[in-house]
Scaffold this motif. Structure first.
Motif, short mmCIF file in Angstrom:
data_model
loop_
_atom_site.label_atom_id
_atom_site.label_comp_id
_atom_site.label_asym_id
_atom_site.label_seq_id
_atom_site.Cartn_x
_atom_site.Cartn_y
_atom_site.Cartn_z
N LEU A 177 -23.79 38.67 -0.72
CA LEU A 177 -23.40 37.93 -2.46
C LEU A 177 -24.97 39.22 -2.36
CD1 LEU A 177 -23.05 36.55 -4.63
CD2 LEU A 177 -24.53 34.53 -4.15
N GLU A 178 -25.97 38.95 -1.78
CA GLU A 178 -27.44 40.10 -2.06
C GLU A 178 -27.08 40.79 -2.45
OE1 GLU A 178 -30.69 41.93 0.39
OE2 GLU A 178 -30.85 39.64 0.01
N ASP A 179 -26.02 42.14 -1.60
CA ASP A 179 -26.17 43.43 -1.74
C ASP A 179 -25.56 43.33 -3.02
OD1 ASP A 179 -26.79 44.40 0.05
OD2 ASP A 179 -25.14 44.82 1.16
N ARG A 180 -24.22 42.12 -3.35
CA ARG A 180 -23.91 42.51 -4.93
C ARG A 180 -24.77 42.08 -6.00
NH1 ARG A 180 -17.60 42.45 -5.64
NH2 ARG A 180 -17.30 41.48 -7.57
N ILE A 181 -25.36 41.73 -5.61
CA ILE A 181 -26.79 41.43 -6.96
C ILE A 181 -27.31 43.23 -7.23
CG2 ILE A 181 -28.39 40.14 -7.81
CD1 ILE A 181 -27.30 37.63 -5.84
N ASN A 182 -27.40 42.93 -6.15
CA ASN A 182 -28.43 44.38 -6.26
C ASN A 182 -28.04 45.55 -6.47
OD1 ASN A 182 -30.87 43.07 -5.44
ND2 ASN A 182 -30.42 43.96 -2.80
N VAL A 183 -26.82 45.76 -6.14
CA VAL A 183 -26.03 46.73 -6.95
C VAL A 183 -25.92 46.48 -8.44
CG1 VAL A 183 -23.06 48.17 -6.68
CG2 VAL A 183 -24.34 47.45 -4.52
N ASN A 184 -25.23 45.57 -8.84
CA ASN A 184 -24.99 45.34 -10.35
C ASN A 184 -26.61 45.20 -10.73
OD1 ASN A 184 -22.12 44.55 -10.11
ND2 ASN A 184 -23.25 42.00 -9.70
N LEU A 185 -27.82 45.31 -10.45
CA LEU A 185 -28.85 45.37 -11.09
C LEU A 185 -29.04 46.69 -10.77
CD1 LEU A 185 -30.70 42.34 -9.68
CD2 LEU A 185 -30.42 42.73 -12.32
N LYS A 186 -27.87 47.79 -9.92
CA LYS A 186 -28.72 49.21 -9.97
C LYS A 186 -29.68 49.37 -8.89
CE LYS A 186 -25.90 50.00 -13.28
NZ LYS A 186 -24.08 50.90 -12.93
N GLN A 235 -28.92 49.03 -1.40
CA GLN A 235 -28.31 47.12 -1.15
C GLN A 235 -29.36 47.58 0.53
OE1 GLN A 235 -23.76 47.13 -0.37
NE2 GLN A 235 -24.18 49.24 -1.05
N ARG A 236 -29.08 46.10 1.00
CA ARG A 236 -30.06 46.18 2.57
C ARG A 236 -28.99 46.71 3.56
NH1 ARG A 236 -33.79 41.55 4.22
NH2 ARG A 236 -31.66 39.77 3.20
N PHE A 237 -27.79 45.79 3.08
CA PHE A 237 -26.89 45.49 4.65
C PHE A 237 -25.30 47.09 4.25
CE2 PHE A 237 -28.42 41.79 3.07
CZ PHE A 237 -29.37 41.18 4.81
N GLY A 238 -25.23 47.55 3.25
CA GLY A 238 -24.38 48.21 3.06
C GLY A 238 -22.97 47.58 3.00
N SER A 239 -23.18 46.80 2.73
CA SER A 239 -21.28 45.59 1.68
C SER A 239 -20.59 46.22 1.05
CB SER A 239 -21.55 44.45 2.42
OG SER A 239 -22.95 43.74 0.93
N GLN A 240 -21.46 46.70 0.07
CA GLN A 240 -21.03 47.31 -1.20
C GLN A 240 -20.41 48.56 -1.69
OE1 GLN A 240 -19.37 44.23 -3.48
NE2 GLN A 240 -20.14 43.70 -1.76
N LEU A 241 -19.27 49.29 -0.89
CA LEU A 241 -19.42 50.24 -1.51
C LEU A 241 -18.11 51.19 -2.41
CD1 LEU A 241 -15.93 50.63 0.47
CD2 LEU A 241 -17.57 49.95 2.34
N THR A 242 -18.54 52.47 -1.96
CA THR A 242 -17.63 53.25 -3.06
C THR A 242 -16.92 54.85 -2.48
OG1 THR A 242 -17.22 55.04 -5.38
CG2 THR A 242 -19.28 55.10 -3.57
N TYR A 243 -16.21 55.43 -3.11
CA TYR A 243 -15.66 56.83 -2.34
C TYR A 243 -16.28 57.98 -2.70
CZ TYR A 243 -12.86 52.61 -0.11
OH TYR A 243 -12.52 51.77 0.13
N ASN A 244 -16.75 58.71 -1.37
CA ASN A 244 -17.00 60.03 -1.91
C ASN A 244 -15.83 61.22 -2.47
OD1 ASN A 244 -15.77 61.29 0.46
ND2 ASN A 244 -17.98 61.25 1.59
N LYS A 245 -16.28 62.02 -3.00
CA LYS A 245 -14.66 63.07 -3.02
C LYS A 245 -13.51 63.67 -1.43
CE LYS A 245 -16.80 65.39 -6.97
NZ LYS A 245 -17.11 67.26 -7.41
#
Length: 223
Positions: free
Chosen positions: A142-151, A154-164
């Protein structure tokens, strides 16, 4: 606490503590059933649009409809969680067990439309952890999620995306890549490489035909 947590939310969290009812064994059974129902509805819209929707409207329109339905369901579940919180406080692992605590947390994690609510729940969850509740992984995500939404990174790297190349990468980046594994371990999360390789494999399998067309015949894993 993180700088984005405002004083008003902290005060509100303290004030609410005195208003919560005791969770009796009888009410606990009812609450756990309610949380199960919430989780079932949440997970119905956790994946991709059903095939019948895709066949009827085509991929683009199907996703628009699906996301609108998912957002509507998310708001309904958030209101149900808020009522439970107002009545009993934060329903973490110590109060309702691991499975039901996850069901309580899911709509909070998905409440990107209500950032103050997420921040309030992060504070409340932190207090339950201080009392011995084992909700550290939920707290980290949840902390990571909030931080990502605030641009913010992250501390824990739980929220991810994918490169090419289809590899999982941290959204926005990490606060400290050298300490990420020690932090993940302290908050009951799997090590960074294991988690990111698992997600890379899953992403490849879900999009295999597209990757093969681009000449990528297997997931590119971290070594």
């Amino acid at each position: 606490m993180k700088k984005f947590i405002c004083l008003a939310l902290i005060i509100a969290a303290f004030q609410s503590c005195n208003k919560h009812k005791t969770l009796t064994e009888a009410s606990k059974k009812q609450v756990i059933q309610e949380l199960h129902n919430i989780e079932v509805l949440d997970q119905k819209f956790a994946g991709i649009p059903p095939q019948v929707l895709m066949d009827t409207y085509g991929p683009e329109k199907a996703w628009d409809i699906f996301e609108e339905q998912r957002d509507s369901v998310g708001v309904v579940n958030q209101e149900r969680i808020k009522k439970l919180y107002e009545t009993y406080g934060y329903l973490g692992e110590k109060m309702v067990g691991k499975e039901a605590a996850t069901h309580f947390w899911l709509p909070i994690q998905h409440a990107d439309n209500d950032e103050p609510f997420q921040q309030q729940m992060l504070i409340a969850m932190g207090k339950e952890i201080e009392k011995g509740s084992k909700d550290k992984a939920h707290y980290a995500m949840l902390e990571d999620r909030i931080n990502v939404n605030l641009k913010q990174p992250q501390r824990f790297g739980s929220q991810l995306t994918y490169n090419k190349l289809g590899q999982a990468i941290p959204k926005i980046g990490l606060v400290d890549s050298l300490r990420v594994d020690s932090l993940r371990n302290a908050f009951d999360l799997p090590d960074f490489k294991t988690y990111y390789n698992q997600m890379t494999i899953m992403h490849f399998e879900m999009n295999k035909s597209l990757f093969v067309e681009r000449g990528i015949n297997e997931p590119l894993l971290y070594q």
